[in-house]
Motif scaffolding. Structure first.
Motif, PDB file in Angstrom:
ATOM      1  N   ARG A 318       4.277   1.225   9.618  1.00 42.60           N
ATOM      2  CA  ARG A 318       3.998   0.447   8.409  1.00 42.60           C
ATOM      3  C   ARG A 318       2.917  -0.608   8.626  1.00 42.60           C
ATOM      4  NH1 ARG A 318       9.598   0.897   7.616  1.00 42.60           N
ATOM      5  NH2 ARG A 318      10.201   1.832   5.627  1.00 42.60           N
ATOM      6  N   CYS A 319       2.928  -1.242   9.801  1.00 40.85           N
ATOM      7  CA  CYS A 319       1.956  -2.318  10.042  1.00 40.85           C
ATOM      8  C   CYS A 319       0.525  -1.794   9.938  1.00 40.85           C
ATOM      9  CB  CYS A 319       2.207  -2.982  11.390  1.00 40.85           C
ATOM     10  SG  CYS A 319       2.346  -1.852  12.784  1.00 40.85           S
ATOM     11  N   SER A 320       0.283  -0.596  10.448  1.00 41.55           N
ATOM     12  CA  SER A 320      -1.053  -0.020  10.371  1.00 41.55           C
ATOM     13  C   SER A 320      -1.411   0.342   8.936  1.00 41.55           C
ATOM     14  CB  SER A 320      -1.143   1.228  11.257  1.00 41.55           C
ATOM     15  OG  SER A 320      -0.934   0.899  12.618  1.00 41.55           O
ATOM     16  N   ARG A 321      -0.447   0.866   8.200  1.00 47.54           N
ATOM     17  CA  ARG A 321      -0.718   1.258   6.815  1.00 47.54           C
ATOM     18  C   ARG A 321      -0.935   0.047   5.924  1.00 47.54           C
ATOM     19  NH1 ARG A 321       3.953   4.224   7.999  1.00 47.54           N
ATOM     20  NH2 ARG A 321       3.547   6.370   8.659  1.00 47.54           N
ATOM     21  N   ALA A 322      -0.237  -1.062   6.224  1.00 44.53           N
ATOM     22  CA  ALA A 322      -0.309  -2.240   5.356  1.00 44.53           C
ATOM     23  C   ALA A 322      -1.479  -3.157   5.687  1.00 44.53           C
ATOM     24  CB  ALA A 322       0.996  -3.036   5.466  1.00 44.53           C
ATOM     25  N   CYS A 323      -2.073  -3.025   6.859  1.00 40.79           N
ATOM     26  CA  CYS A 323      -3.107  -3.964   7.299  1.00 40.79           C
ATOM     27  C   CYS A 323      -4.348  -3.863   6.406  1.00 40.79           C
ATOM     28  CB  CYS A 323      -3.491  -3.692   8.752  1.00 40.79           C
ATOM     29  SG  CYS A 323      -4.738  -4.842   9.372  1.00 40.79           S
ATOM     30  N   PRO A 324      -4.795  -4.974   5.816  1.00 43.83           N
ATOM     31  CA  PRO A 324      -5.955  -4.928   4.918  1.00 43.83           C
ATOM     32  C   PRO A 324      -7.280  -4.738   5.642  1.00 43.83           C
ATOM     33  CG  PRO A 324      -5.208  -7.186   5.153  1.00 43.83           C
ATOM     34  CD  PRO A 324      -4.198  -6.328   5.856  1.00 43.83           C
ATOM     35  N   VAL A 325      -7.288  -4.914   6.972  1.00 43.09           N
ATOM     36  CA  VAL A 325      -8.542  -4.741   7.726  1.00 43.09           C
ATOM     37  C   VAL A 325      -8.418  -3.590   8.725  1.00 43.09           C
ATOM     38  CG1 VAL A 325      -9.370  -7.092   7.417  1.00 43.09           C
ATOM     39  CG2 VAL A 325      -7.857  -6.577   9.342  1.00 43.09           C
ATOM     40  N   ASP A 326      -7.450  -2.736   8.508  1.00 38.67           N
ATOM     41  CA  ASP A 326      -7.339  -1.479   9.267  1.00 38.67           C
ATOM     42  C   ASP A 326      -7.074  -1.664  10.756  1.00 38.67           C
ATOM     43  OD1 ASP A 326      -7.188   0.916   8.126  1.00 38.67           O
ATOM     44  OD2 ASP A 326      -9.286   1.479   8.333  1.00 38.67           O
ATOM     45  N   MET A 327      -6.294  -2.674  11.129  1.00 40.61           N
ATOM     46  CA  MET A 327      -5.864  -2.777  12.521  1.00 40.61           C
ATOM     47  C   MET A 327      -4.786  -1.734  12.766  1.00 40.61           C
ATOM     48  SD  MET A 327      -5.820  -6.823  13.472  1.00 40.61           S
ATOM     49  CE  MET A 327      -5.388  -6.508  15.174  1.00 40.61           C
ATOM     50  N   ASP A 328      -5.042  -0.837  13.686  1.00 38.38           N
ATOM     51  CA  ASP A 328      -4.141   0.274  13.976  1.00 38.38           C
ATOM     52  C   ASP A 328      -3.345  -0.058  15.231  1.00 38.38           C
ATOM     53  OD1 ASP A 328      -2.888   2.640  14.681  1.00 38.38           O
ATOM     54  OD2 ASP A 328      -4.591   3.895  14.125  1.00 38.38           O
ATOM     55  N   ILE A 329      -2.058  -0.379  15.076  1.00 39.41           N
ATOM     56  CA  ILE A 329      -1.253  -0.790  16.215  1.00 39.41           C
ATOM     57  C   ILE A 329      -1.168   0.316  17.253  1.00 39.41           C
ATOM     58  CG2 ILE A 329       0.903  -0.085  15.095  1.00 39.41           C
ATOM     59  CD1 ILE A 329       0.395  -2.995  17.596  1.00 39.41           C
ATOM     60  N   LEU A 330      -1.084   1.557  16.819  1.00 36.94           N
ATOM     61  CA  LEU A 330      -1.001   2.663  17.764  1.00 36.94           C
ATOM     62  C   LEU A 330      -2.260   2.738  18.623  1.00 36.94           C
ATOM     63  CD1 LEU A 330       0.374   5.121  18.941  1.00 36.94           C
ATOM     64  CD2 LEU A 330      -0.437   6.465  16.980  1.00 36.94           C
ATOM     65  N   GLU A 331      -3.413   2.591  17.985  1.00 34.13           N
ATOM     66  CA  GLU A 331      -4.683   2.588  18.720  1.00 34.13           C
ATOM     67  C   GLU A 331      -4.709   1.471  19.761  1.00 34.13           C
ATOM     68  OE1 GLU A 331      -9.012   0.973  17.466  1.00 34.13           O
ATOM     69  OE2 GLU A 331      -8.250   2.603  16.213  1.00 34.13           O
ATOM     70  N   HIS A 332      -4.178   0.300  19.381  1.00 34.55           N
ATOM     71  CA  HIS A 332      -4.177  -0.840  20.307  1.00 34.55           C
ATOM     72  C   HIS A 332      -3.212  -0.621  21.471  1.00 34.55           C
ATOM     73  CE1 HIS A 332      -6.908  -2.905  17.825  1.00 34.55           C
ATOM     74  NE2 HIS A 332      -6.054  -3.405  16.946  1.00 34.55           N
ATOM     75  N   LEU A 333      -2.045  -0.032  21.194  1.00 33.71           N
ATOM     76  CA  LEU A 333      -1.071   0.204  22.261  1.00 33.71           C
ATOM     77  C   LEU A 333      -1.589   1.242  23.257  1.00 33.71           C
ATOM     78  CD1 LEU A 333       2.230   0.220  20.158  1.00 33.71           C
ATOM     79  CD2 LEU A 333       1.294  -1.648  21.555  1.00 33.71           C
ATOM     80  N   ILE A 334      -2.254   2.268  22.747  1.00 33.73           N
ATOM     81  CA  ILE A 334      -2.856   3.258  23.629  1.00 33.73           C
ATOM     82  C   ILE A 334      -3.943   2.604  24.481  1.00 33.73           C
ATOM     83  CG2 ILE A 334      -4.275   5.359  23.705  1.00 33.73           C
ATOM     84  CD1 ILE A 334      -2.798   6.256  21.144  1.00 33.73           C
ATOM     85  N   SER A 335      -4.728   1.718  23.873  1.00 32.67           N
ATOM     86  CA  SER A 335      -5.800   1.025  24.586  1.00 32.67           C
ATOM     87  C   SER A 335      -5.246   0.165  25.716  1.00 32.67           C
ATOM     88  CB  SER A 335      -6.593   0.148  23.605  1.00 32.67           C
ATOM     89  OG  SER A 335      -7.560  -0.614  24.268  1.00 32.67           O
ATOM     90  N   ILE A 336      -4.129  -0.531  25.441  1.00 29.34           N
ATOM     91  CA  ILE A 336      -3.511  -1.369  26.493  1.00 29.34           C
ATOM     92  C   ILE A 336      -2.996  -0.477  27.629  1.00 29.34           C
ATOM     93  CG2 ILE A 336      -1.587  -2.909  27.007  1.00 29.34           C
ATOM     94  CD1 ILE A 336      -1.836  -3.905  24.075  1.00 29.34           C
ATOM     95  N   THR A 337      -2.350   0.620  27.255  1.00 31.08           N
ATOM     96  CA  THR A 337      -1.784   1.523  28.265  1.00 31.08           C
ATOM     97  C   THR A 337      -2.864   2.123  29.160  1.00 31.08           C
ATOM     98  OG1 THR A 337      -0.057   2.119  26.672  1.00 31.08           O
ATOM     99  CG2 THR A 337      -0.266   3.509  28.604  1.00 31.08           C
ATOM    100  N   ASP A 338      -4.013   2.455  28.567  1.00 34.70           N
ATOM    101  CA  ASP A 338      -5.104   3.094  29.320  1.00 34.70           C
ATOM    102  C   ASP A 338      -6.041   2.095  29.969  1.00 34.70           C
ATOM    103  OD1 ASP A 338      -4.032   5.477  28.515  1.00 34.70           O
ATOM    104  OD2 ASP A 338      -5.461   5.810  26.881  1.00 34.70           O
ATOM    105  N   ASN A 339      -5.884   0.806  29.639  1.00 38.02           N
ATOM    106  CA  ASN A 339      -6.796  -0.204  30.172  1.00 38.02           C
ATOM    107  C   ASN A 339      -6.598  -0.381  31.688  1.00 38.02           C
ATOM    108  OD1 ASN A 339      -8.775  -2.325  29.885  1.00 38.02           O
ATOM    109  ND2 ASN A 339      -7.093  -3.796  30.149  1.00 38.02           N
ATOM    110  N   GLU A 340      -7.685  -0.333  32.413  1.00 38.56           N
ATOM    111  CA  GLU A 340      -7.604  -0.500  33.882  1.00 38.56           C
ATOM    112  C   GLU A 340      -7.931  -1.934  34.277  1.00 38.56           C
ATOM    113  OE1 GLU A 340      -6.378   1.753  35.716  1.00 38.56           O
ATOM    114  OE2 GLU A 340      -6.351   3.339  34.218  1.00 38.56           O
TER     115      GLU A 340
END
Length: 340
Positions: A318-340
């Motif tokens: 829901r947070c990604s769908r409701a965000c008015p500036v298109d912040m995608d929580i899933l994209e951010h969580l994947i980025s944190i997980t893959d961040n070296e």
């Protein structure tokens, strides 16, 4: 009492079950199409429950944790102040119908929060009055990530009954608690055992996008990471993500007074708001949006697991769908997980 009984019923039996509850004036809330959105509404005779939708706009947490609620009222009588506690007796029995598993799962972390350092009688009483009938998800979209946070489209956590639609439009019914069994037996007379139905093959295919344990491990050393500034640069701090979330429980206490009487109210708040941590002195320990964004993620995946042994995301998206500036929580969580 936890239990498990699997039964098979027809579409007519399911429809009659819902109609009978409404005709007997049971308070039933279910997802209903309202304009272009689907949201939970108190059902009346003739209302049509929404079908083939991905997600309701709001979660069902408001039925146990309302947007605003009175804690107590007071009346000044001369030099004395008379307090009146909020009555717990007028909280109605409620059936939540056709809840998604990600919403039902949200009650476990909510319950952990409201019983962590003290027992919150308002939350606990409301929750005890809810019978939760969830429906397995047979469709999803790119924002859904329940399988990445130990959930799934057929997850039964938090449900009293779970229903899964089968290809022939009949239904598998899982009776999960004694309260669920009592509700079912009261209204459904025609049901047969369903021991051989494997519901998994009828569920939505939600991919696993990241490893939860790896994400939690990454976060242990990420407090000073530049990733928070990178991810939060377009965040408005509007709080939409918190208000639609099934597990966010930040609240504020307000005074509503007039003359010699008044009341104290608990209302939703968000750690994403700039005023949330503002001190009376003017100092703000989270003075930037990046610090507030970091708090949101760490709270969900580090602090809550440490304190209540529950993760603060259910993957509803829901947070990604409701965000008015298109912040995608899933994209951010994947980025944190893959961040070296």
């Amino acid at each position: 009492m936890e239990m498990m009984t699997n039964l098979h019923i027809s579409k007519d039996s399911l429809d009659q079950w819902l109609c009978q509850m409404i005709s007997e004036n049971i308070r039933v809330f279910a997802p209903v199409l309202q304009g272009h959105n689907v949201d939970f509404r108190l059902l009346s005779s003739g209302d049509r429950v929404a079908e083939n939708y991905i997600q309701t706009t709001q979660s069902v947490k408001r039925f146990a944790f309302p947007k605003a609620e009175e804690l107590f009222s007071y009346q000044k009588e001369g030099k004395d102040i008379v307090l009146k506690e909020r009555s717990l007796d007028d909280m109605p029995e409620t059936v939540l119908w056709k809840v998604h598993p990600c919403d039902a799962a949200g009650f476990a972390p909510l319950g952990g929060i409201f019983n962590w350092d003290y027992k919150d009688n308002l939350y606990n009483t409301r929750r005890s009055k809810i019978i939760l009938v969830s429906f397995s998800c047979i469709c999803c979209d790119d924002a859904c990530f329940c399988t990445s946070v130990q959930g799934g489209p057929g997850n039964t956590s938090g449900s009293d009954i779970q229903i899964t639609e089968l290809p022939d439009q009949s239904f598998l019914v899982e009776l999960l608690t004694s309260r669920g069994e009592a509700l079912f037996k009261r209204f459904v007379k025609e049901a047969v055992p369903a021991d051989n139905i494997q519901k998994e093959k009828y569920l939505a295919n939600v991919p696993v996008y990241f490893n939860l344990d790896k994400l939690k491990q990454k976060l242990t050393s990420a407090f000073d990471s530049p990733i928070w500034k990178q991810q939060s640069e377009r965040c408005l701090g509007c709080g939409a993500c918190a208000f639609v979330c099934p597990t966010c429980a930040c609240f504020d206490i307000q005074e509503d007074s007039k003359g010699s009487s008044g009341r104290r109210i608990r209302c939703w708040d968000s750690c994403g708001f700039s005023l949330f941590t503002l001190h009376t002195s003017g100092h703000n320990p989270r003075s930037t949006q990046s610090a507030r964004w970091r708090q949101r993620v760490l709270h969900k995946f580090s602090y809550m697991p440490e304190r209540i042994d529950k993760t603060g995301f259910t993957g509803c998206g829901r947070c990604s769908r409701a965000c008015p500036v298109d912040m995608d929580i899933l994209e951010h969580l994947i980025s944190i997980t893959d961040n070296e």
